[in-house]
Motif scaffolding. Structure first.
Motif, PDB file in Angstrom:
ATOM      1  N   UNK A 121       0.854  -1.173  -0.114  1.00  0.00           N
ATOM      2  CA  UNK A 121      -0.026  -0.053  -0.060  1.00  0.00           C
ATOM      3  C   UNK A 121       0.776   1.329   0.111  1.00  0.00           C
ATOM      4  N   UNK A 122       0.211   2.302  -0.145  1.00  0.00           N
ATOM      5  CA  UNK A 122       0.951   3.551   0.071  1.00  0.00           C
ATOM      6  C   UNK A 122       0.133   4.591   0.742  1.00  0.00           C
TER       7      UNK A 122
ATOM      8  N   UNK B  59      -4.210   3.147  -1.283  1.00  0.00           N
ATOM      9  CA  UNK B  59      -3.388   4.499  -1.065  1.00  0.00           C
ATOM     10  C   UNK B  59      -4.209   5.735  -0.127  1.00  0.00           C
ATOM     11  N   UNK B  60      -3.722   6.002   0.910  1.00  0.00           N
ATOM     12  CA  UNK B  60      -4.064   7.370   1.748  1.00  0.00           C
ATOM     13  C   UNK B  60      -3.700   8.647   1.141  1.00  0.00           C
ATOM     14  N   UNK B  61      -4.651   9.365   0.712  1.00  0.00           N
ATOM     15  CA  UNK B  61      -4.204  10.831   0.333  1.00  0.00           C
ATOM     16  C   UNK B  61      -4.272  11.645   1.538  1.00  0.00           C
ATOM     17  N   UNK B  62      -3.281  12.553   1.863  1.00  0.00           N
ATOM     18  CA  UNK B  62      -3.372  13.445   2.933  1.00  0.00           C
ATOM     19  C   UNK B  62      -2.857  14.839   2.031  1.00  0.00           C
ATOM     20  N   UNK B  63      -3.468  15.678   2.744  1.00  0.00           N
ATOM     21  CA  UNK B  63      -3.032  16.976   2.360  1.00  0.00           C
ATOM     22  C   UNK B  63      -3.454  18.096   3.540  1.00  0.00           C
ATOM     23  N   UNK B  64      -2.728  19.276   3.536  1.00  0.00           N
ATOM     24  CA  UNK B  64      -3.378  20.163   4.444  1.00  0.00           C
ATOM     25  C   UNK B  64      -4.121  21.270   3.725  1.00  0.00           C
TER      26      UNK B  64
ATOM     27  N   UNK C  55      -3.338   3.605   9.217  1.00  0.00           N
ATOM     28  CA  UNK C  55      -3.577   3.222   7.887  1.00  0.00           C
ATOM     29  C   UNK C  55      -2.607   2.004   7.250  1.00  0.00           C
ATOM     30  N   UNK C  56      -1.519   2.030   7.697  1.00  0.00           N
ATOM     31  CA  UNK C  56      -0.539   0.792   7.733  1.00  0.00           C
ATOM     32  C   UNK C  56      -0.918  -0.375   8.095  1.00  0.00           C
TER      33      UNK C  56
ATOM     34  N   UNK D  18      -9.534   0.052  -5.142  1.00  0.00           N
ATOM     35  CA  UNK D  18     -10.953  -0.351  -4.588  1.00  0.00           C
ATOM     36  C   UNK D  18     -10.567   0.129  -2.947  1.00  0.00           C
ATOM     37  N   UNK D  19      -9.336   0.310  -2.432  1.00  0.00           N
ATOM     38  CA  UNK D  19      -9.314   0.817  -0.894  1.00  0.00           C
ATOM     39  C   UNK D  19      -8.600   2.102  -1.196  1.00  0.00           C
TER      40      UNK D  19
END
Length: 393
Positions: free
Chosen positions: A188-189, A330-335, A387-388, A355-356
């Motif tokens: 994953x990422x 993938x987890x997409x993070x931003x401020x 997330x991991x 899908x995830x």
């Protein structure tokens, strides 16, 4: 006369601000944040012959986590020697097997990676560096890897997952076989502040300068200068890195890190002088002229494009256009104060075929303070850790 007097007063106030910064205690001193952790050095060689050096916080029973840095940075942006400002140590203490990487030409001894001749672009990072890093970690651990990328480190993940390779010189193509192979190697990422698109509405008050005709002309002229520089002196030094004045006066550097000159890099209220001084000392690095060309060409176009192909008839590969090839969780993070949080959501999270997937917009966070913000150890690191854990087989 009033305007001139106002300008003089502003300069005087800012001079006083710098002077006070010089008189305060020295900021950014190292702290031993890795107490009790097993630290190792590893080396992996790229297909084009460069050695990449990594720092490992070894937890052999844990999920291997590979940390990758952004443009103009190195692995220490995620491994700063500051208490509660170090994502790598936080994840290691959570039981993960953490690998801190620096792309070619980046890092600090003894973890500085080879630079070669500096004639490379971000494409080279995805086509050569990323496979060496992922294959190396997977080979040592015998496990699938989680890639955590900040800014450009996240973009390199997108490029890698699209199976990017060179064909006919420097023309980038997507190889379906590599898409499948690279997906198989990763568990994953997570990306932080990594948008494959850098276009904004013309009336966007924060980015309207990019859309102005005269500014676009200046950017095009600067790109031409960089193309010449790439031939004669391809290393682009970070601002002040060769200045004896700055190297000899760390308090001046600390004061500059709190100035308006770097206001776009992080939300100032979410950081402290001590940490930003440490970041300037450890976490900034040089880039290549080719990387700058690719970055500015993509800024003008709006989409993340490959470095301009040497074949003028070839259409530049568009990474933003091919985000749907990505199926990795993938987890997409931003401020919310990052450069373009809506683009991360729309063109990152909204464009992949995973899908995830998950999108998180962090209140009161800018770009770099997702890594080194005063409360990142409470607001950001645990989200990544959780997330991991959800990816664990």
């Amino acid at each position: 006369m009033g305007l001139r007097a106002g300008a003089g007063a502003s300069l005087a106030l800012y001079g006083a601000y710098i002077y006070l910064g010089l008189k305060t205690p020295l900021a950014g001193q190292d702290q031993d944040v890795a107490r009790g952790l097993a630290v190792e050095k590893h080396e992996f060689v790229t297909a084009d012959g460069l050695t990449l050096r990594l720092k490992r916080y070894a937890n052999p029973g844990g999920i291997p986590v590979l940390l990758s840095h952004g443009f103009g940075g190195n692995g220490f942006t995620l491994d700063l020697p500051r208490e509660n400002r170090n994502m790598a140590v936080h994840l290691a203490r959570d039981g993960f097997d953490v690998w801190v990487s620096s792309f070619r030409g980046c890092g600090r001894e003894p973890y500085r990676s080879d630079e070669g001749d500096w004639r490379y672009s971000m494409d080279h990072l995805a086509i050569y560096d990323a496979p060496a890093l992922v294959d190396g970690v997977a080979s040592v651990t015998g496990k699938r890897v989680v890639w955590i990328g900040h800014s450009m480190g996240g973009l390199v993940l997108y490029m890698y997952l699209q199976g990017a390779r060179f064909e006919d010189g420097n023309t980038v193509v997507s190889d379906p076989g590599l898409v499948a192979e690279r997906r198989r190697l990763l568990l994953g990422g997570a990306t932080l502040g990594a948008s494959p698109v850098s276009s904004w509405p013309v009336d966007d008050p924060d980015h309207k300068g990019v859309n102005r005709a005269n500014n676009r002309r200046r950017l095009k002229s600067y790109i031409q200068i960089l193309l010449v520089k790439e031939e004669v002196a391809p290393r682009a030094y970070r601002t002040g890195s060769r200045s004896r004045l700055l190297r000899a006066h760390p308090r001046l550097v600390a004061a500059i890190t709190r100035s308006p000159f770097v206001a776009g890099a992080y939300y100032r209220a979410n950081t402290d002088r001590d940490t930003t001084a440490a970041l300037a000392r450890w976490g900034t690095d040089d880039a290549s002229a080719g990387m700058w060309v690719q970055r500015l060409v993509s800024l003008l176009d709006g989409d993340l494009l490959q470095y301009p192909p040497s074949d003028p008839s070839a259409r530049p590969y568009d990474y933003a256009e091919n985000m749907s090839l990505i199926t990795l969780p993938i987890l997409f993070m931003t401020g919310e104060r990052d450069f373009s949080p809506t683009s991360v959501e729309r063109h990152g999270y909204g464009s992949v075929s995973s899908e995830m997937k998950k999108f998180v917009r962090l209140p009161s966070y800018g770009h770099i303070d997702m890594l080194i913000g005063s409360n990142a150890y409470r607001d950001v690191y645990p989200l990544i850790s959780d997330w991991i854990q959800t990816l664990a087989p």
